[in-house]
Motif scaffolding. Structure first.
Motif, PDB file in Angstrom:
ATOM      1  N   TYR A 279       2.198 -12.442  -2.512  1.00 45.44           N
ATOM      2  CA  TYR A 279       3.376 -13.174  -2.950  1.00 45.44           C
ATOM      3  C   TYR A 279       4.371 -12.239  -3.640  1.00 45.44           C
ATOM      4  O   TYR A 279       5.583 -12.333  -3.427  1.00 45.44           O
ATOM      5  CB  TYR A 279       2.965 -14.286  -3.899  1.00 45.44           C
ATOM      6  N   HIS A 280       3.874 -11.314  -4.433  1.00 46.57           N
ATOM      7  CA  HIS A 280       4.748 -10.422  -5.187  1.00 46.57           C
ATOM      8  C   HIS A 280       5.218  -9.202  -4.391  1.00 46.57           C
ATOM      9  O   HIS A 280       6.142  -8.521  -4.828  1.00 46.57           O
ATOM     10  CB  HIS A 280       4.063  -9.971  -6.483  1.00 46.57           C
ATOM     11  N   ILE A 281       4.616  -8.931  -3.248  1.00 44.29           N
ATOM     12  CA  ILE A 281       5.067  -7.779  -2.454  1.00 44.29           C
ATOM     13  C   ILE A 281       6.473  -8.033  -1.920  1.00 44.29           C
ATOM     14  O   ILE A 281       7.349  -7.201  -2.042  1.00 44.29           O
ATOM     15  CB  ILE A 281       4.096  -7.475  -1.289  1.00 44.29           C
ATOM     16  N   ARG A 282       6.704  -9.177  -1.308  1.00 48.96           N
ATOM     17  CA  ARG A 282       8.039  -9.486  -0.757  1.00 48.96           C
ATOM     18  C   ARG A 282       8.187 -10.972  -0.630  1.00 48.96           C
ATOM     19  O   ARG A 282       7.658 -11.661   0.052  1.00 48.96           O
ATOM     20  CB  ARG A 282       8.251  -8.835   0.611  1.00 48.96           C
TER      21      ARG A 282
ATOM     22  N   ILE B 269       1.120  -1.500  -4.783  1.00 46.24           N
ATOM     23  CA  ILE B 269      -0.119  -1.126  -5.461  1.00 46.24           C
ATOM     24  C   ILE B 269       0.185  -0.294  -6.702  1.00 46.24           C
ATOM     25  O   ILE B 269      -0.490  -0.410  -7.723  1.00 46.24           O
ATOM     26  CB  ILE B 269      -1.055  -0.364  -4.497  1.00 46.24           C
ATOM     27  N   ALA B 270       1.208   0.518  -6.615  1.00 42.00           N
ATOM     28  CA  ALA B 270       1.552   1.397  -7.729  1.00 42.00           C
ATOM     29  C   ALA B 270       2.425   0.715  -8.785  1.00 42.00           C
ATOM     30  O   ALA B 270       2.438   1.160  -9.933  1.00 42.00           O
ATOM     31  CB  ALA B 270       2.270   2.635  -7.198  1.00 42.00           C
ATOM     32  N   THR B 271       3.137  -0.352  -8.422  1.00 41.14           N
ATOM     33  CA  THR B 271       4.137  -0.896  -9.341  1.00 41.14           C
ATOM     34  C   THR B 271       3.887  -2.317  -9.824  1.00 41.14           C
ATOM     35  O   THR B 271       4.446  -2.712 -10.846  1.00 41.14           O
ATOM     36  CB  THR B 271       5.539  -0.847  -8.706  1.00 41.14           C
ATOM     37  N   SER B 272       3.086  -3.099  -9.122  1.00 38.09           N
ATOM     38  CA  SER B 272       2.874  -4.485  -9.561  1.00 38.09           C
ATOM     39  C   SER B 272       1.550  -4.601 -10.309  1.00 38.09           C
ATOM     40  O   SER B 272       0.585  -3.885 -10.030  1.00 38.09           O
ATOM     41  CB  SER B 272       2.901  -5.455  -8.375  1.00 38.09           C
ATOM     42  N   SER B 273       1.508  -5.507 -11.257  1.00 37.46           N
ATOM     43  CA  SER B 273       0.280  -5.669 -12.043  1.00 37.46           C
ATOM     44  C   SER B 273      -0.883  -6.128 -11.162  1.00 37.46           C
ATOM     45  O   SER B 273      -2.021  -5.689 -11.360  1.00 37.46           O
ATOM     46  CB  SER B 273       0.499  -6.648 -13.189  1.00 37.46           C
ATOM     47  N   TYR B 274      -0.619  -6.983 -10.181  1.00 32.71           N
ATOM     48  CA  TYR B 274      -1.684  -7.403  -9.275  1.00 32.71           C
ATOM     49  C   TYR B 274      -2.160  -6.233  -8.419  1.00 32.71           C
ATOM     50  O   TYR B 274      -3.353  -6.065  -8.185  1.00 32.71           O
ATOM     51  CB  TYR B 274      -1.232  -8.566  -8.380  1.00 32.71           C
ATOM     52  N   GLY B 275      -1.229  -5.416  -7.951  1.00 30.48           N
ATOM     53  CA  GLY B 275      -1.586  -4.246  -7.151  1.00 30.48           C
ATOM     54  C   GLY B 275      -2.411  -3.248  -7.931  1.00 30.48           C
ATOM     55  O   GLY B 275      -3.400  -2.704  -7.432  1.00 30.48           O
ATOM     56  N   ILE B 276      -2.023  -3.001  -9.160  1.00 28.49           N
ATOM     57  CA  ILE B 276      -2.772  -2.075 -10.012  1.00 28.49           C
ATOM     58  C   ILE B 276      -4.176  -2.616 -10.261  1.00 28.49           C
ATOM     59  O   ILE B 276      -5.156  -1.878 -10.202  1.00 28.49           O
ATOM     60  CB  ILE B 276      -2.008  -1.825 -11.329  1.00 28.49           C
ATOM     61  N   GLY B 277      -4.280  -3.915 -10.497  1.00 27.46           N
ATOM     62  CA  GLY B 277      -5.591  -4.530 -10.699  1.00 27.46           C
ATOM     63  C   GLY B 277      -6.476  -4.421  -9.471  1.00 27.46           C
ATOM     64  O   GLY B 277      -7.677  -4.123  -9.578  1.00 27.46           O
ATOM     65  N   ILE B 278      -5.921  -4.650  -8.302  1.00 32.94           N
ATOM     66  CA  ILE B 278      -6.689  -4.523  -7.063  1.00 32.94           C
ATOM     67  C   ILE B 278      -7.118  -3.068  -6.856  1.00 32.94           C
ATOM     68  O   ILE B 278      -8.245  -2.792  -6.470  1.00 32.94           O
ATOM     69  CB  ILE B 278      -5.889  -5.074  -5.865  1.00 32.94           C
TER      70      ILE B 278
ATOM     71  N   ASP C 192      -6.295 -13.503  -6.212  1.00 32.19           N
ATOM     72  CA  ASP C 192      -5.692 -12.188  -6.448  1.00 32.19           C
ATOM     73  C   ASP C 192      -4.965 -11.691  -5.200  1.00 32.19           C
ATOM     74  O   ASP C 192      -3.876 -11.139  -5.290  1.00 32.19           O
ATOM     75  CB  ASP C 192      -6.744 -11.164  -6.878  1.00 32.19           C
ATOM     76  N   TRP C 193      -5.586 -11.880  -4.028  1.00 33.30           N
ATOM     77  CA  TRP C 193      -4.932 -11.473  -2.774  1.00 33.30           C
ATOM     78  C   TRP C 193      -3.667 -12.289  -2.538  1.00 33.30           C
ATOM     79  O   TRP C 193      -2.646 -11.761  -2.120  1.00 33.30           O
ATOM     80  CB  TRP C 193      -5.872 -11.628  -1.580  1.00 33.30           C
ATOM     81  N   PHE C 194      -3.756 -13.591  -2.817  1.00 37.74           N
ATOM     82  CA  PHE C 194      -2.587 -14.456  -2.628  1.00 37.74           C
ATOM     83  C   PHE C 194      -1.425 -13.970  -3.490  1.00 37.74           C
ATOM     84  O   PHE C 194      -0.312 -13.776  -2.993  1.00 37.74           O
ATOM     85  CB  PHE C 194      -2.925 -15.912  -2.964  1.00 37.74           C
ATOM     86  N   TRP C 195      -1.656 -13.793  -4.789  1.00 32.91           N
ATOM     87  CA  TRP C 195      -0.577 -13.405  -5.689  1.00 32.91           C
ATOM     88  C   TRP C 195      -0.073 -12.000  -5.409  1.00 32.91           C
ATOM     89  O   TRP C 195       1.114 -11.719  -5.546  1.00 32.91           O
ATOM     90  CB  TRP C 195      -1.000 -13.564  -7.146  1.00 32.91           C
ATOM     91  N   PHE C 196      -0.957 -11.120  -4.997  1.00 32.80           N
ATOM     92  CA  PHE C 196      -0.531  -9.778  -4.621  1.00 32.80           C
ATOM     93  C   PHE C 196       0.442  -9.859  -3.440  1.00 32.80           C
ATOM     94  O   PHE C 196       1.522  -9.278  -3.460  1.00 32.80           O
ATOM     95  CB  PHE C 196      -1.742  -8.917  -4.271  1.00 32.80           C
TER      96      PHE C 196
END
Length: 66
Positions: free
Chosen positions: A63-66, A17-26, A57-61
């Motif tokens: 996907y980018h977590i791990r 949430i703090a480091t990925s663009s999708y996390g920041i957007g969410i 957005d949830w899917f890509w978030f």
């Protein structure tokens, strides 16, 4: 939405949430609450008034977590 998981998994989500663009957007669209308590750890996403999050957005978030 509430996710209950082992503490290290919740910590990974909090980091994303703090480091990925999708996390920041969410995080901009949701109030994020979390509790780190071993096997009872959770993170909860509550959309802010007037905001919605597209399923993509949830899917890509995720996907980018791990």
């Amino acid at each position: 939405m509430r996710i209950t998981a082992q503490q290290h998994l919740i910590e990974d989500i909090i980091d994303a949430i703090a480091t990925s663009s999708y996390g920041i957007g969410i995080a901009m669209k949701c109030d994020v609450k979390s509790n780190l308590d071993g096997d009872n750890s959770y993170i909860e996403f509550v959309p802010k008034k007037g905001c919605t999050i597209d399923i993509k957005d949830w899917f890509w978030f995720g996907y980018h977590i791990r």
